[in-house]
Every structure is written in structure tokens, then in C-alpha cells.
Design a protein around this motif. Structure first.
Motif, PDB file in Angstrom:
ATOM      1  N   ILE A  67      20.933   4.499  -5.302  1.00  0.00           N
ATOM      2  CA  ILE A  67      20.185   5.560  -4.975  1.00  0.00           C
ATOM      3  C   ILE A  67      19.290   6.022  -5.903  1.00  0.00           C
ATOM      4  O   ILE A  67      19.358   6.104  -7.267  1.00  0.00           O
ATOM      5  N   SER A  68      18.248   6.234  -5.668  1.00  0.00           N
ATOM      6  CA  SER A  68      17.207   6.650  -6.744  1.00  0.00           C
ATOM      7  C   SER A  68      17.092   8.212  -6.532  1.00  0.00           C
ATOM      8  O   SER A  68      16.880   8.653  -5.547  1.00  0.00           O
ATOM      9  N   THR A  69      16.747   8.647  -7.584  1.00  0.00           N
ATOM     10  CA  THR A  69      16.472  10.104  -7.508  1.00  0.00           C
ATOM     11  C   THR A  69      15.225  10.555  -8.423  1.00  0.00           C
ATOM     12  O   THR A  69      14.771   9.827  -9.575  1.00  0.00           O
ATOM     13  N   PRO A  70      14.238  11.523  -7.897  1.00  0.00           N
ATOM     14  CA  PRO A  70      13.095  11.762  -8.600  1.00  0.00           C
ATOM     15  C   PRO A  70      13.399  12.331 -10.017  1.00  0.00           C
ATOM     16  O   PRO A  70      14.449  13.161 -10.181  1.00  0.00           O
ATOM     17  N   ASP A  71      12.887  12.008 -11.083  1.00  0.00           N
ATOM     18  CA  ASP A  71      13.139  12.733 -12.454  1.00  0.00           C
ATOM     19  C   ASP A  71      12.444  13.877 -12.248  1.00  0.00           C
ATOM     20  O   ASP A  71      11.218  14.070 -11.846  1.00  0.00           O
ATOM     21  N   PRO A  72      13.052  15.098 -12.882  1.00  0.00           N
ATOM     22  CA  PRO A  72      12.188  16.356 -12.830  1.00  0.00           C
ATOM     23  C   PRO A  72      11.166  16.008 -13.765  1.00  0.00           C
ATOM     24  O   PRO A  72      10.220  17.024 -13.449  1.00  0.00           O
ATOM     25  N   THR A  73      10.890  15.183 -14.836  1.00  0.00           N
ATOM     26  CA  THR A  73      10.016  15.164 -15.652  1.00  0.00           C
ATOM     27  C   THR A  73       8.605  14.464 -14.667  1.00  0.00           C
ATOM     28  O   THR A  73       8.926  13.480 -14.391  1.00  0.00           O
ATOM     29  N   PRO A  74       7.772  15.092 -14.583  1.00  0.00           N
ATOM     30  CA  PRO A  74       6.513  14.678 -14.012  1.00  0.00           C
ATOM     31  C   PRO A  74       6.024  13.172 -14.431  1.00  0.00           C
ATOM     32  O   PRO A  74       6.169  13.110 -15.703  1.00  0.00           O
ATOM     33  N   MET A  75       5.619  12.244 -13.926  1.00  0.00           N
ATOM     34  CA  MET A  75       5.154  10.860 -14.348  1.00  0.00           C
ATOM     35  C   MET A  75       6.045  10.119 -14.917  1.00  0.00           C
ATOM     36  O   MET A  75       5.962   8.900 -15.202  1.00  0.00           O
ATOM     37  N   ALA A  76       7.410  10.450 -15.104  1.00  0.00           N
ATOM     38  CA  ALA A  76       8.447   9.474 -15.516  1.00  0.00           C
ATOM     39  C   ALA A  76       8.736   8.609 -14.456  1.00  0.00           C
ATOM     40  O   ALA A  76       8.734   8.841 -13.086  1.00  0.00           O
ATOM     41  N   THR A  77       9.360   7.532 -14.664  1.00  0.00           N
ATOM     42  CA  THR A  77       9.777   6.417 -13.624  1.00  0.00           C
ATOM     43  C   THR A  77      11.133   7.222 -13.036  1.00  0.00           C
ATOM     44  O   THR A  77      11.982   7.877 -13.622  1.00  0.00           O
ATOM     45  N   PRO A  78      11.460   6.811 -11.721  1.00  0.00           N
ATOM     46  CA  PRO A  78      12.674   7.428 -11.393  1.00  0.00           C
ATOM     47  C   PRO A  78      13.952   6.798 -11.847  1.00  0.00           C
ATOM     48  O   PRO A  78      13.972   5.674 -12.176  1.00  0.00           O
ATOM     49  N   MET A  79      15.041   7.539 -11.866  1.00  0.00           N
ATOM     50  CA  MET A  79      16.362   7.129 -12.245  1.00  0.00           C
ATOM     51  C   MET A  79      16.912   6.640 -11.145  1.00  0.00           C
ATOM     52  O   MET A  79      16.947   7.252  -9.946  1.00  0.00           O
ATOM     53  N   HIS A  80      17.656   5.445 -11.547  1.00  0.00           N
ATOM     54  CA  HIS A  80      18.256   4.644 -10.318  1.00  0.00           C
ATOM     55  C   HIS A  80      20.041   4.735 -10.443  1.00  0.00           C
ATOM     56  O   HIS A  80      20.326   4.082 -11.857  1.00  0.00           O
ATOM     57  N   CYS A 109      12.198  -1.551 -15.233  1.00  0.00           N
ATOM     58  CA  CYS A 109      12.810  -0.329 -15.901  1.00  0.00           C
ATOM     59  C   CYS A 109      12.925  -0.860 -17.561  1.00  0.00           C
ATOM     60  O   CYS A 109      12.777  -1.893 -17.752  1.00  0.00           O
ATOM     61  N   ARG A 110      13.227   0.200 -18.316  1.00  0.00           N
ATOM     62  CA  ARG A 110      13.187  -0.192 -19.899  1.00  0.00           C
ATOM     63  C   ARG A 110      14.686  -0.019 -20.283  1.00  0.00           C
ATOM     64  O   ARG A 110      14.896  -0.714 -21.227  1.00  0.00           O
ATOM     65  N   MET A 111      15.324   0.934 -19.954  1.00  0.00           N
ATOM     66  CA  MET A 111      16.613   1.139 -20.512  1.00  0.00           C
ATOM     67  C   MET A 111      17.705   1.778 -19.170  1.00  0.00           C
ATOM     68  O   MET A 111      17.273   1.652 -18.143  1.00  0.00           O
ATOM     69  N   ALA A 112      19.005   1.587 -19.807  1.00  0.00           N
ATOM     70  CA  ALA A 112      20.039   1.923 -18.785  1.00  0.00           C
ATOM     71  C   ALA A 112      21.247   2.357 -19.688  1.00  0.00           C
ATOM     72  O   ALA A 112      21.363   2.348 -20.736  1.00  0.00           O
ATOM     73  N   GLY A 149      31.081   1.609 -17.804  1.00  0.00           N
ATOM     74  CA  GLY A 149      32.313   0.416 -17.573  1.00  0.00           C
ATOM     75  C   GLY A 149      33.712   1.123 -17.022  1.00  0.00           C
ATOM     76  O   GLY A 149      34.579   0.377 -16.995  1.00  0.00           O
ATOM     77  N   ASP A 150      33.610   2.597 -17.050  1.00  0.00           N
ATOM     78  CA  ASP A 150      34.738   3.023 -16.819  1.00  0.00           C
ATOM     79  C   ASP A 150      34.709   3.490 -15.183  1.00  0.00           C
ATOM     80  O   ASP A 150      35.765   3.292 -14.321  1.00  0.00           O
ATOM     81  N   GLU A 151      33.643   3.969 -14.809  1.00  0.00           N
ATOM     82  CA  GLU A 151      33.271   4.509 -13.753  1.00  0.00           C
ATOM     83  C   GLU A 151      32.746   3.160 -12.689  1.00  0.00           C
ATOM     84  O   GLU A 151      32.525   3.454 -11.320  1.00  0.00           O
ATOM     85  N   GLY A 152      32.184   2.225 -13.415  1.00  0.00           N
ATOM     86  CA  GLY A 152      31.458   1.113 -12.361  1.00  0.00           C
ATOM     87  C   GLY A 152      29.951   1.527 -12.219  1.00  0.00           C
ATOM     88  O   GLY A 152      29.612   1.359 -11.043  1.00  0.00           O
ATOM     89  N   LEU A 153      29.293   2.300 -12.850  1.00  0.00           N
ATOM     90  CA  LEU A 153      27.923   2.802 -12.503  1.00  0.00           C
ATOM     91  C   LEU A 153      27.057   2.167 -13.586  1.00  0.00           C
ATOM     92  O   LEU A 153      27.332   1.908 -14.876  1.00  0.00           O
ATOM     93  N   VAL A 154      25.763   1.881 -12.942  1.00  0.00           N
ATOM     94  CA  VAL A 154      24.770   1.601 -13.933  1.00  0.00           C
ATOM     95  C   VAL A 154      23.653   2.478 -13.550  1.00  0.00           C
ATOM     96  O   VAL A 154      23.414   2.631 -12.524  1.00  0.00           O
ATOM     97  N   ILE A 155      23.077   3.072 -14.634  1.00  0.00           N
ATOM     98  CA  ILE A 155      22.083   3.951 -14.314  1.00  0.00           C
ATOM     99  C   ILE A 155      20.909   3.433 -15.094  1.00  0.00           C
ATOM    100  O   ILE A 155      20.656   3.310 -16.364  1.00  0.00           O
ATOM    101  N   LEU A 156      19.831   3.195 -14.264  1.00  0.00           N
ATOM    102  CA  LEU A 156      18.382   2.453 -14.467  1.00  0.00           C
ATOM    103  C   LEU A 156      17.564   3.774 -15.137  1.00  0.00           C
ATOM    104  O   LEU A 156      17.462   4.804 -14.450  1.00  0.00           O
ATOM    105  N   ASP A 157      16.920   3.595 -16.240  1.00  0.00           N
ATOM    106  CA  ASP A 157      15.938   4.633 -16.888  1.00  0.00           C
ATOM    107  C   ASP A 157      16.477   5.801 -16.492  1.00  0.00           C
ATOM    108  O   ASP A 157      15.794   6.753 -15.836  1.00  0.00           O
TER     109      ASP A 157
END
Ligand code: PEP
Ligand code: MG
Length: 611
Positions: free
Chosen positions: A8-21, A237-240, A244-252
Motif C-alpha cells: 500500500i502506498s501512502t502520500p507523505d505529508p511532506t510535499p515533494m517527498a517520495t511516497p512511503m510504501h 527508493c533510498r531507505m527502508a 521482522g516482528d510484524e513482517g512489514l517492510v516500509i520503503l522510504d
């Protein structure tokens, strides 16, 4: 929560930033890792750029010739080995591979590409062989279509040689510690990861109890697998964050998410530190029932963690990891040295050495193409392979028996499915012991011998098997796989893979009962044995020994010290009456919350994104 493999992607509240996935996969190795990301090409192979300069052509032709030469020799060696160890049907396939690699047309076509199109040796090979494989697949002939797999196999072998001439591993090229994102990692690739350079990893493929997952946990590298396709997004993306507890990966991740995870990671390590300081407290329930906690190891370096975190001994030494990255396979003496080192480091504590569990997803690089099986999980793996291959099995038994006088050693056979297999394996142990004695070597008498109960056949025959062994070790990772017919490494059926399934619980109850009747010890050494959610259930089913990755010991000890055995029995009895894994899980969650209300909640990472 969305199921594994969704994003799921969500728009980042900060304008111009890449969306968080936010991606959901399968949590396989606990912990939180935050950092820059590196996306690997297929299976960790780093292909060089396609095009080369005119000046590089000569050097590239030389690399191509050398790569073909060595790959051909390697296939011929594998053929000779397979002929003596496995018989002609395997050897003939490898002989055909060696011939294909030596084929002059292949060499000529690849050379033409390097010379005329100025492509690197790797790309020349890929282009020639892929075109060949695709032509075969299109011929509408099932025999030829299947041979395309052989073409890809030799392609991998040649590429392995060519890439092997380049820097050893992608890790050597990492500018700083990073999170590794890949399509998949094999257990041997995972075993080569350096936790100082790889902070965490996440893969598109992979199931809940794969050996890659087990290795990640052993190396204490947080990992999430089975994410489904996500590398195309990740490349942008650049970072993440890898949770490993919840099985989530959050990109940018956005800044608030990063802050929440940094706080959660700090809290997590503080909690682990506190619980680790209680490593010497006895694992005793509130009503004074003693439980014995042991550690599982894959690498000798894990002994320190076992000892420091209060393991009474090693309940499972997965010896195949000595073989996975070794080429040639370790000799009898090298194995003896490895076992002796572990036994000495344990200073008198017991150790259960499991004989080789090679096959299925655990194949050493030197024998990858020796086993071409369409269904390797049901094929020549584990004890079956050892029994078929005395050249592999006898040196290992000699090494274990020689080391047996150095401490409290016990021997464990994996994947036993019939009494006949057990008897055959025991006869070989007796024969090897007699051979050593005849050579004047010391061997421990009455070495305890046990079996892994990890196929339903063994659980159903546990009453008979119990008469012929000294102990059982329940391998729930495989027991779940074979009971529910769910590949433990396959993310697409991961939702069916559950230790809480009532069918699995019934089999465990049968095995514990057979062990009780025959007065032998029984341990759970699969992943379930180290998961606090199942601790009460296992105690209630009658288990008094659990073996687990060492870092799981503190949480499991905490649960044991916080429950009453009578409550655990009531929970187990109730669980055995339930109809579905979901109902059992709900019961266990509620029982754990009631018994230990301070069980921590995992952070809700990106609530807005998950809605
Ligand atoms: C198991 O199957 O539960 C087990 C402990 O063995 P492995 O995970 O190595 O297959
Ligand atoms: Mg197993």
C-alpha cells in the motif's frame, strides 16, 4: 491488516517527498532494521554492465574461454562423483551438461557477440543460451521443453564461473551497512551474510519456515520474506525499515515512522538486555515444574549465545551448514575438528548432533545439479540421502563417534519415516563404531540415538519407534509442512502453514504420549518450540524440553516462569477440542495475555498507511 504480498502506498505529508510504501510479508527473523537499501539482481548475482569498450574485448574473450573451460571441468567432476555416489541416471545428465558446455558452437556464438557487439562475457552467454532455451520451449514438445531447464542449469554454471572471477560477494561492495532486498536468497547465500554489513533482508519469495529464515534468525538479522513483487518499486527508493516482528517492510518511511521505529528498536534491545540478565533463573513454572531449555545451532559461533542465554545444552546442531558453503565437502577430520570445538565450548553440557539433513532447499553448491528431482521435498533428502550415499554418511558418523568421547554427545537422525530406515541407520552406526574400535580409536559406548519426528508417518508409528530409540525430537517445521501438505518455503500457500492447526497438535500429542509410555525423552526443536505463543500449549501437552534459537530463550523462559502447569494443561485440552488453526491461535493469544499481561505490543508502524 492486508495479507502477505500486498503493498500500500501512502502520500507523505511532506510535499515533494517520495511516497512511503508499506509492504506486508512473512516475519521470519525478529528485530527491527533501519537503513539504506541495496537491491540485488536475481539470486544475489551481480551482473556486470552489458556493454564493454573496444579495448576490453581481448580480455573479455579470455575470461569467456576460461569460464567455459572451468565450468566444463566442474561438470565433468560432478559427473564422476555422481556416477560413484548416485548411479548412472544422475551421472548421464551431468555428462550431457559437460558436453553442452564444451560445444564448439556455443563458444563460437558467444565469442562472436563479444567481438562484434562488444558485450561482456556474462551477457554473451546469457543471450546465446537464453535464445536456445526459448527455442526449445516453443517447439511444443514436452521432452524438449524440459531440456530447456538443462540449458538454464548450464547457463547458471558458466555464469557462476564468470562472476566468480569478479569480486566475491555483493557484500564486499557495500559502501556502508545496508538492508538487502532480493527476489530470493538460498540458505547457503543467507549463511554467507555478514551481520555487520547486512542489517536486515527482505525477499519477494520464501515461506515461513524455510532454512533461509532459520539462518537469518541464527545470524540475528531481522528478515521478512514472501513479500511478492516489490523490487521494481524498491529500486526507486533510498531507505527502508524491516520489521521482522510484524513482517512489514516500509520503503522510504516518513520521518514520524522512522522515529517510531527507532524508539521501538531501542525499547526492544533494552527489554532483551533485561531478560538476558535473567538467563540463570531456572525455567520453572509458578507451580514448580522444571522445564529444560536448549539451544539450536547452525554455526559453531552460536555456542556463546547458547551459553550466555542459559541453554542447558545444544538440542539441535544442524550439521549440514558445515557443508552448504564448503567446496569440496569437509573431510572427516575437518568435521571432527568442528564437532570437537563445539563440544569443548559446551564444557560438559550435552549436545545433540543431527546427521546431515541435505536436500530439498539445502543443497551445497558442489552438488546443485547432481539432484534433479521434480519434487525434492519428497525426494532424496536428509537421512534418505545419507543412507544412499555412504561416502557422505560414514565419514560424518566416524567424525561424530570420534568426537563422542569429548563430552555428552547424542546423535539424531533427521526425517525418519520408517522403522526400516532407523534400523539401517543404527546398523551403520554400529558398523562404523566397530571399525573405529578395530583401528584402536576410542568411541563412547551406548551413545544415545534419537530421531526427528517430522513426518506424519513417524508420529503415527511413534509407539513402535519409541522402543528402538533413546529420545524423540519433534521437528515441527517439517511436521507442519508434511501434515498440511504446504511447502514451508512457498509464500503463496503460507497462510495454510500453521503450527496451531489441530491436526499438528494431535500428532504432537501422540508423540508425547508414546514417549511417556516408553519412558524416553521428547523435545520440540522446530520453530514452534521457541515461539512464546506456543509455550503454554506445549507444556500443557506434556513437553518438558524445548530447543530453540538461542535469542528466543529469554522470552520463552519468561513465559514458563509466569504460568501454572494446570493452566497450561487446560489450554492444551481446550486447543485439542478446537476445529481450526484460527480458533487455536485466538485461544493461545488470549491465554498468554491473561497469564502475562506485560507481553509487549509490537509498534503500529504506519497506521495511516495500513488503513
Ligand atoms: C524441523 O523440521 O522442525 C527441524 C527442526 O528441522 P529443519 O528445520 O532443519 O528442517
Ligand atoms: Mg526438519
Amino acid at each position: 491488516m492486508p495479507p502477505p504480498g500486498t503493498s500500500i502506498s501512502t502520500p507523505d505529508p511532506t510535499p515533494m517527498a517520495t511516497p512511503m510504501h508499506v509492504l506486508r510479508g512473512i516475519a521470519v527473523s525478529p528485530g527491527i532494521a533501519i537503513g539504506p537499501i541495496v537491491v540485488l539482481d536475481t539470486r544475489g548475482i551481480r551482473l556486470p554492465p552489458r556493454n564493454i569498450t573496444a579495448e576490453a574485448v581481448e580480455r573479455e574473450l579470455q575470461r569467456l574461454d576460461e569460464g567455459l573451460e572451468v565450468a566444463g571441468r566442474e561438470a565433468a567432476e560432478a559427473e564422476r562423483e555422481a556416477r560413484t555416489r548416485l548411479g548412472p541416471q544422475y551421472a548421464d545428465i551431468l555428462a550431457a551438461h559437460a558436453r553442452m558446455i564444451g560445444d564448439i558452437t556455443l563458444r563460437a556464438d558467444a565469442r562472436t557477440r563479444v567481438e562484434q557487439e562488444q558485450v561482456s562475457a556474462e551477457h554473451a552467454i546469457i543471450e546465446v543460451l537464453e535464445a536456445h532455451a526459448t527455442r526449445m520451449e516453443r517447439l511444443n514438445d514436452s521432452y524438449l521443453a524440459a531440456r530447456a531447464a538443462d540449458v538454464r542449469d548450464i547457463e547458471a554454471r558458466i555464469l557462476g564461473q564468470l562472476i566468480g572471477q569478479r569480486p566475491k560477494s555483493f557484500q564486499d561492495e557495500l559502501p556502508a551497512p545496508a538492508l538487502v532486498l532480493a527476489q530470493d536468497l538460498s540458505p547457503s547465500e543467507a549463511a554467507g551474510l555478514d551481520p555487520n554489513r547486512v542489517l536486515g533482508f527482505a525477499t519477494e519469495a520464501g515461506g515461513p519456515a524455510s532454512h533461509t529464515a532459520i539462518v537469518a534468525a541464527a545470524l540475528e538479522i531481522p528478515a521478512v520474506v514472501g513479500l511478492g513483487k516489490f523490487l521494481d518499486i524498491a529500486r526507486q527508493c533510498r531507505m527502508a525499515v524491516i520489521d521482522g516482528d510484524e513482517g512489514l517492510v516500509i520503503l522510504d518511511p516518513d520521518l514520524p515512522t522512522q522515529a517510531r521505529y527507532r524508539a521501538a528498536a531501542a525499547e526492544r534491545s533494552a527489554r532483551f538486555r533485561v531478560l538476558s540478565q535473567q538467563a540463570n533463573l531456572p525455567a520453572v513454572t509458578l507451580d514448580s515444574t522444571q522445564v529444560h531449555l536448549w539451544g539450536n545451532i547452525e554455526f559453531t559461533a552460536e555456542i556463546d549465545a547458547c551459553v550466555n542465554l542459559g541453554a542447558e545444552g545444544v538440542g539441535l546442531f544442524r550439521t549440514e551448514f558445515l557443508f552448504l558453503n564448503a567446496k569440496p565437502p569437509p573431510s572427516e577430520d575437518q568435521q571432527f575438528q568442528a564437532y570437537a570445538a563445539v563440544i569443548r565450548a559446551l564444557r560438559g553440557r550435552p549436545i545433540v548432533i543431527r546427521t546431515l539433513d541435505l536436500g530439498a532447499d539445502k543443497l551445497g553448491p558442489y552438488r546443485v545439479s547432481a539432484y534433479i528431482e521434480s519434487n525434492p521435498c519428497l525426494g532424496l533428502r536428509s537421512l534418505r540421502l545419507s543412507l544412499r550415499d555412504p561416502g557422505l554418511f560414514r565419514p560424518q558418523l566416524r567424525a561424530i563417534l570420534r568426537a563422542s568421547t569429548l563430552g555428552d554427545v547424542r546423535i539424531l537422525f533427521p526425517l525418519v519415516s520408517t522403522l526400516a530406515e532407523l534400523r539401517e541407520a543404527r546398523a551403520i552406526v554400529r558398523d562404523v563404531a566397530a571399525e573405529l574400535v578395530a583401528e584402536g580409536q576410542a568411541v563412547r559406548e551406548n551413545l544415545p540415538v534419537g530421531i526427528m519426528v517430522e513426518v506424519p508417518a513417524a508420529a503415527l508409528m511413534a509407539d513402535h519407534l519409541a522402543k528402538e530409540v533413546d529420545f524423540f525430537s519433534i521437528g515441527t517445521n517439517d511436521l507442519i509442512q508434511y501434515t498440511l501438505a504446504v511447502d514451508r518455503t512457498n509464500e503463496t500457500v503460507a497462510e495454510l502453514y500453521s503450527a496451531a492447526d489441530p491436526s499438528v497438535l494431535r500428532l504432537i500429542a501422540m508423540v508425547v504420549e508414546a514417549a511417556r509410555v516408553h519412558g524416553i525423552e521428547v523435545t520440540v526443536c522446530g520453530k514452534m518450540g521457541g515461539e512464546p505463543l506456543y509455550t503454554m500449549l506445549l507444556l500443557g501437552l506434556g513437553l518438558r524440553q524445548l530447543s530453540m534459537p538461542p535469542h528466543q530463550l529469554p522470552e520463552v523462559r519468561r513465559v514458563i516462569r509466569g504460568v501454572r502447569i494446570e493452566t497450561a494443561r487446560a489450554v492444551a485440552a481446550e486447543a485439542l477440542r478446537l476445529e481450526t488453526a484460527q480458533a487455536v491461535t485466538a485461544l493461545l493469544e488470549s491465554a498468554l495475555r491473561q497469564a502475562l499481561p506485560d507481553t509487549p505490543d509490537t509498534p503500529e508502524p504506519a497506521a495511516s498507511a495500513m488503513r
